[in-house]
Scaffold this motif. Sequence first.
Motif, short mmCIF file in Angstrom:
data_model
loop_
_atom_site.label_atom_id
_atom_site.label_comp_id
_atom_site.label_asym_id
_atom_site.label_seq_id
_atom_site.Cartn_x
_atom_site.Cartn_y
_atom_site.Cartn_z
N VAL B 88 15.06 8.10 4.99
CA VAL B 88 14.22 9.28 4.50
C VAL B 88 13.73 9.81 5.84
CG1 VAL B 88 12.13 9.82 3.37
CG2 VAL B 88 13.45 7.88 2.56
N GLY B 89 13.61 11.21 5.75
CA GLY B 89 13.07 11.85 6.90
C GLY B 89 12.54 13.21 6.54
N TYR B 90 12.05 13.98 7.66
CA TYR B 90 11.51 15.35 7.56
C TYR B 90 12.60 16.01 8.48
CZ TYR B 90 7.12 14.46 5.12
OH TYR B 90 6.19 14.15 4.07
N VAL B 91 13.23 16.90 7.91
CA VAL B 91 14.16 17.78 8.67
C VAL B 91 13.32 19.21 8.65
CG1 VAL B 91 16.40 19.02 8.54
CG2 VAL B 91 16.30 16.72 7.79
N GLU B 92 13.28 19.64 10.03
CA GLU B 92 12.69 20.81 10.38
C GLU B 92 13.76 22.03 10.31
OE1 GLU B 92 10.45 20.78 14.05
OE2 GLU B 92 10.23 22.98 14.27
N LEU B 93 13.38 22.94 9.29
CA LEU B 93 14.36 24.10 9.07
C LEU B 93 13.65 25.20 9.96
CD1 LEU B 93 14.64 23.88 5.12
CD2 LEU B 93 16.15 22.94 6.99
N PRO B 94 14.66 25.68 11.05
CA PRO B 94 13.95 26.66 12.02
C PRO B 94 13.44 27.85 11.31
CG PRO B 94 16.13 26.07 12.52
CD PRO B 94 16.12 25.25 11.11
N GLY B 95 12.12 28.24 11.64
CA GLY B 95 11.40 29.13 11.31
C GLY B 95 10.89 29.09 9.66
N GLU B 96 11.08 28.01 9.10
CA GLU B 96 10.89 27.96 7.75
C GLU B 96 9.52 26.73 7.63
OE1 GLU B 96 14.64 29.72 5.63
OE2 GLU B 96 14.57 27.89 5.64
N VAL B 97 10.10 25.55 7.37
CA VAL B 97 9.17 24.52 7.16
C VAL B 97 9.93 23.31 7.44
CG1 VAL B 97 9.90 24.46 4.58
CG2 VAL B 97 7.54 23.71 5.11
N LYS B 98 9.09 22.04 7.42
CA LYS B 98 9.90 20.76 7.37
C LYS B 98 9.87 20.03 6.23
CE LYS B 98 6.63 19.11 10.50
NZ LYS B 98 5.95 19.94 11.59
N VAL B 99 11.08 19.79 5.70
CA VAL B 99 11.13 19.11 4.35
C VAL B 99 11.39 17.70 4.44
CG1 VAL B 99 12.01 21.51 3.19
CG2 VAL B 99 13.70 19.76 4.11
N GLU B 100 10.73 16.94 3.46
CA GLU B 100 11.00 15.62 3.24
C GLU B 100 12.16 15.44 2.28
OE1 GLU B 100 7.94 13.55 1.36
OE2 GLU B 100 8.50 11.69 1.79
N THR B 101 13.05 14.34 2.89
CA THR B 101 14.45 14.35 2.07
C THR B 101 15.14 12.86 2.42
OG1 THR B 101 16.74 15.33 2.23
CG2 THR B 101 15.55 15.21 4.33
N ARG B 102 15.69 12.78 1.53
CA ARG B 102 16.60 11.45 1.43
C ARG B 102 17.69 11.66 2.56
NH1 ARG B 102 17.24 7.62 -3.30
NH2 ARG B 102 19.19 6.72 -2.14
N LEU B 103 18.14 10.61 3.57
CA LEU B 103 19.43 10.93 4.49
C LEU B 103 20.67 10.27 4.14
CD1 LEU B 103 17.08 10.11 7.65
CD2 LEU B 103 17.54 12.18 6.65
N THR B 104 21.66 10.70 4.33
CA THR B 104 22.72 9.86 3.91
C THR B 104 23.04 8.52 4.84
OG1 THR B 104 24.06 11.19 5.45
CG2 THR B 104 23.81 12.02 2.95
N VAL B 105 22.41 8.61 5.93
CA VAL B 105 22.53 7.55 6.90
C VAL B 105 21.29 6.57 6.85
CG1 VAL B 105 24.06 8.41 8.38
CG2 VAL B 105 21.56 8.99 8.81
N SER B 106 21.60 5.33 6.91
CA SER B 106 20.41 4.11 6.74
C SER B 106 20.27 3.32 8.05
CB SER B 106 20.49 3.60 5.50
OG SER B 106 21.77 2.95 5.25
N ASP B 107 21.14 3.30 8.82
CA ASP B 107 21.51 2.30 9.86
C ASP B 107 20.58 3.16 11.27
OD1 ASP B 107 22.02 0.65 12.16
OD2 ASP B 107 24.21 0.83 11.91
N PRO B 108 19.54 2.08 11.64
CA PRO B 108 18.61 2.78 12.65
C PRO B 108 19.51 3.03 13.97
CG PRO B 108 17.46 1.02 11.31
CD PRO B 108 18.82 1.21 10.97
#
Lengths: 383, 143
Positions: B88-108
């Motif tokens: 799970v993470g927050y992805v920063e969309l340039p010029g817009e907002v940071k969205v909370e989202t599931r990630l397809t990867v789970s290995d640290p």
Amino acid sequence: MTTDDVAIVGIGMHPFGRHEGVSGMDMGVSAVRTACADAGVEWSDIQFAFGGSAAAGNPDTMVSKLGLTGLQFINVVNGCATGGSALFSAYNSIKSGMFDLGIAIGFDKHERGAFRVNTRSSGLGDWYGESGMALTTQFFGMKINRYMHEYGISNDSLARVSEKAFRNGSKNENAWRRKPLSMDEVKESAMLSYPLTQYMFCSPGEGGVALILARADQAHKYTDTPVYLKSAVVRSRRFGSFEVMAPSVALEHNAGPTVDASAAAFEMAGIGPEDIDVAQLQDTESGAEIMHMAENGFCEHGEQEHMLAMGETEIGGRLPVNTDGGCLANGEPIGASGLRQVYENVLQLRGDAGERQVPNNPKTAYTHVYGAPGISGVTILAK
Amino acid sequence: MGKQVPVAEGVFTWPSDEPRLIGSKCTDCGNVMFPTQSGCPKCSGQTTETVELGRTGTLWTWTVQGYPPKSPPYAGDASPKTFEPFGVGYVELPGEVKVETRLTVSDPEHIEIGMEMELTFVPLYTNDDGDEVVTFAFAPTAS
């Protein structure tokens, strides 16, 4: 002391932990009776009450057990700042001159495991919880992960905070978890929400606390050791802060409600962080204690690494933090948690904290709670 | 064999060859929000317009959900025996907002703050009609 000051003249606690067959409400009743005995007053002397519980029933119904005296009783529901909000309200009820003697009560009893979040009451769509994102633990993992990246905090520091909490908890007869754990045991426990392991998180739990407040100029009627409430502040989040249960966060940055509540509390008390002798800071998980040390003004971001390694936040250190074991050792019954911190500080300022007493006669003490949906409560006490 | 259906209407465009998250933009100050909402937390403006958000961004922070979430509300596999940790993470969309989202990867070992990410979808569960319910997720951009 000024004429409009407010004093805490009686304290009561029902032990935290798990208590089969005892309702949350009964833990609250038990705490109230202990607090009344501590202040040497009868329940019928109490003029008003603010009571808080998130999951264990409406506090005002407890009067059927305590006695139907007709007092003003107001229920408080304010997320993780429920206890702090009850105390804020009680403080101002006396400070305003309306009443002379009142009580703030908090209790709770939660189911086992992580908090089950009601997405609708949090203003979120069902899809958020269905998709697996309605977990407070994820927020704490993500906030400390970013913080470690920005300020060079190590995994050892996370483990060190937990080790301290359980060691302090082992000296507290009212704590839930009283077995000391080594740093390795903390690090090697199950990874719940990277980088945080099982023993770096507190658990929802059970317990009750009651605090009796009086006009400062009448405090000596009730106690030889009054403790004065110099400030009580609650703040919600501003635009740009990073908070629990947030499907999105703004690009611009704001430091968050803890920084605001802390600054307001210090201003109200007329002292600064350097004047505080003992502090109880929200430690939902070990990283939270680290971040909250800086957010409350006790150090610069990143300094915690050195402070922890040098033992500065131990009971005998420069700034003892979470002397009763904090949320980590006591668990988090939401309604009672903020008042537990104040209870501990009253013990410390009275010199009654026994094995975990902070040395050198502490004179000032600080509490801080933080929680959903981005709310902080701070109090400053002095004797 | 059922079809794929979204976890909710109005959260992301569906069906679409190139789906996008659906947000709001304040008509007064331009602040971008996700999901859609009618008022602006930045300027207290009372009107917003619906916008489709960018599909790529950078990872701002992350964690891994290591234990089965309580169900409800979680609709995916919450069985302690078969649960698979997910990122799970927050992805920063340039010029817009940071969205909370599931990630397809789970290995640290394979997740890093600042890495490039793009929008995709992951299956959550199969509903009573035999349809596969999906939610949005971000995946590391193929280099």
